[in-house]
Design a protein around this motif. Sequence first.
Motif, PDB file in Angstrom:
ATOM      1  N   LYS A  26      18.916  -9.135  29.637  1.00 51.15           N
ATOM      2  CA  LYS A  26      19.823 -10.078  30.280  1.00 51.15           C
ATOM      3  C   LYS A  26      19.672  -9.969  31.785  1.00 51.15           C
ATOM      4  O   LYS A  26      19.477  -8.880  32.313  1.00 51.15           O
ATOM      5  CB  LYS A  26      21.284  -9.766  29.938  1.00 51.15           C
ATOM      6  CG  LYS A  26      21.705 -10.121  28.557  1.00 51.15           C
ATOM      7  CD  LYS A  26      23.188  -9.823  28.414  1.00 51.15           C
ATOM      8  CE  LYS A  26      23.724 -10.285  27.102  1.00 51.15           C
ATOM      9  NZ  LYS A  26      25.170 -10.058  27.018  1.00 51.15           N
ATOM     10  N   VAL A  27      19.780 -11.098  32.455  1.00 52.52           N
ATOM     11  CA  VAL A  27      19.717 -11.108  33.913  1.00 52.52           C
ATOM     12  C   VAL A  27      20.898 -11.893  34.476  1.00 52.52           C
ATOM     13  O   VAL A  27      21.423 -12.798  33.826  1.00 52.52           O
ATOM     14  CB  VAL A  27      18.397 -11.710  34.443  1.00 52.52           C
ATOM     15  CG1 VAL A  27      17.211 -10.877  34.029  1.00 52.52           C
ATOM     16  CG2 VAL A  27      18.232 -13.143  33.994  1.00 52.52           C
ATOM     17  N   ILE A  28      21.299 -11.520  35.664  1.00 50.90           N
ATOM     18  CA  ILE A  28      22.295 -12.267  36.426  1.00 50.90           C
ATOM     19  C   ILE A  28      21.542 -12.877  37.602  1.00 50.90           C
ATOM     20  O   ILE A  28      20.944 -12.141  38.390  1.00 50.90           O
ATOM     21  CB  ILE A  28      23.414 -11.345  36.947  1.00 50.90           C
ATOM     22  CG1 ILE A  28      24.178 -10.724  35.795  1.00 50.90           C
ATOM     23  CG2 ILE A  28      24.351 -12.117  37.868  1.00 50.90           C
ATOM     24  CD1 ILE A  28      25.144  -9.633  36.227  1.00 50.90           C
ATOM     25  N   LEU A  49      14.262 -13.417  28.113  1.00 49.18           N
ATOM     26  CA  LEU A  49      15.404 -12.889  28.847  1.00 49.18           C
ATOM     27  C   LEU A  49      16.521 -13.927  28.877  1.00 49.18           C
ATOM     28  O   LEU A  49      16.263 -15.125  28.981  1.00 49.18           O
ATOM     29  CB  LEU A  49      15.002 -12.499  30.266  1.00 49.18           C
ATOM     30  CG  LEU A  49      14.185 -11.220  30.333  1.00 49.18           C
ATOM     31  CD1 LEU A  49      12.717 -11.526  30.234  1.00 49.18           C
ATOM     32  CD2 LEU A  49      14.489 -10.465  31.587  1.00 49.18           C
ATOM     33  N   THR A  50      17.745 -13.459  28.792  1.00 56.08           N
ATOM     34  CA  THR A  50      18.921 -14.326  28.767  1.00 56.08           C
ATOM     35  C   THR A  50      19.600 -14.325  30.125  1.00 56.08           C
ATOM     36  O   THR A  50      19.799 -13.264  30.714  1.00 56.08           O
ATOM     37  CB  THR A  50      19.933 -13.815  27.712  1.00 56.08           C
ATOM     38  OG1 THR A  50      19.271 -13.751  26.456  1.00 56.08           O
ATOM     39  CG2 THR A  50      21.138 -14.705  27.616  1.00 56.08           C
ATOM     40  N   LEU A  51      19.970 -15.497  30.610  1.00 63.83           N
ATOM     41  CA  LEU A  51      20.718 -15.622  31.867  1.00 63.83           C
ATOM     42  C   LEU A  51      22.196 -15.457  31.560  1.00 63.83           C
ATOM     43  O   LEU A  51      22.764 -16.214  30.779  1.00 63.83           O
ATOM     44  CB  LEU A  51      20.462 -16.980  32.516  1.00 63.83           C
ATOM     45  CG  LEU A  51      21.223 -17.245  33.813  1.00 63.83           C
ATOM     46  CD1 LEU A  51      20.801 -16.239  34.889  1.00 63.83           C
ATOM     47  CD2 LEU A  51      20.992 -18.663  34.281  1.00 63.83           C
ATOM     48  N   LEU A  67      30.012 -11.576  43.091  1.00 64.26           N
ATOM     49  CA  LEU A  67      29.380 -10.511  42.318  1.00 64.26           C
ATOM     50  C   LEU A  67      30.363  -9.360  42.087  1.00 64.26           C
ATOM     51  O   LEU A  67      30.503  -8.874  40.969  1.00 64.26           O
ATOM     52  CB  LEU A  67      28.130  -9.995  43.026  1.00 64.26           C
ATOM     53  CG  LEU A  67      27.444  -8.799  42.374  1.00 64.26           C
ATOM     54  CD1 LEU A  67      26.916  -9.165  40.995  1.00 64.26           C
ATOM     55  CD2 LEU A  67      26.344  -8.265  43.269  1.00 64.26           C
ATOM     56  N   ALA A  68      31.059  -8.960  43.127  1.00 66.10           N
ATOM     57  CA  ALA A  68      32.015  -7.855  42.999  1.00 66.10           C
ATOM     58  C   ALA A  68      33.109  -8.187  41.985  1.00 66.10           C
ATOM     59  O   ALA A  68      33.434  -7.374  41.121  1.00 66.10           O
ATOM     60  CB  ALA A  68      32.632  -7.529  44.353  1.00 66.10           C
ATOM     61  N   TYR A  69      33.676  -9.372  42.084  1.00 67.19           N
ATOM     62  CA  TYR A  69      34.750  -9.758  41.161  1.00 67.19           C
ATOM     63  C   TYR A  69      34.257  -9.873  39.729  1.00 67.19           C
ATOM     64  O   TYR A  69      35.011  -9.683  38.789  1.00 67.19           O
ATOM     65  CB  TYR A  69      35.401 -11.063  41.596  1.00 67.19           C
ATOM     66  CG  TYR A  69      36.241 -10.888  42.832  1.00 67.19           C
ATOM     67  CD1 TYR A  69      37.377 -10.096  42.797  1.00 67.19           C
ATOM     68  CD2 TYR A  69      35.879 -11.484  44.022  1.00 67.19           C
ATOM     69  CE1 TYR A  69      38.136  -9.907  43.933  1.00 67.19           C
ATOM     70  CE2 TYR A  69      36.631 -11.302  45.157  1.00 67.19           C
ATOM     71  CZ  TYR A  69      37.759 -10.515  45.107  1.00 67.19           C
ATOM     72  OH  TYR A  69      38.499 -10.320  46.229  1.00 67.19           O
ATOM     73  N   SER A  70      32.991 -10.169  39.562  1.00 67.82           N
ATOM     74  CA  SER A  70      32.431 -10.306  38.223  1.00 67.82           C
ATOM     75  C   SER A  70      32.088  -8.956  37.602  1.00 67.82           C
ATOM     76  O   SER A  70      32.355  -8.721  36.428  1.00 67.82           O
ATOM     77  CB  SER A  70      31.176 -11.179  38.281  1.00 67.82           C
ATOM     78  OG  SER A  70      30.530 -11.199  37.049  1.00 67.82           O
TER      79      SER A  70
END
Length: 95
Positions: A26-28, A49-51, A67-70
Amino acid sequence: MPLAITATNKLPDATLAALKAAKVTKVIALGGPTVITAVPLATLAANGLTLDPRLFGANRSETSSTLAYSILPSQGLSNPWFHVAPAYTPVTPPP
């Protein structure tokens, strides 16, 4: 969490090879569609790969806060309200 760098319109072969070697599934995508187009994301998908998910804000500071909140709540932090990057204007936390 590994960090991989891509170009706006092409996923470098070395980046894809590193993701595969690390057995990433998985990728962000950290950046909006003007920073990372659909082309590198399609390359990731074509290689299994999964987004999950794409994170971005109106600028770099907001992207960093998004990003931080996630991510931080998944690390056991229930109130991740802090600055993660210098900002010239205040960033309002998401609801």
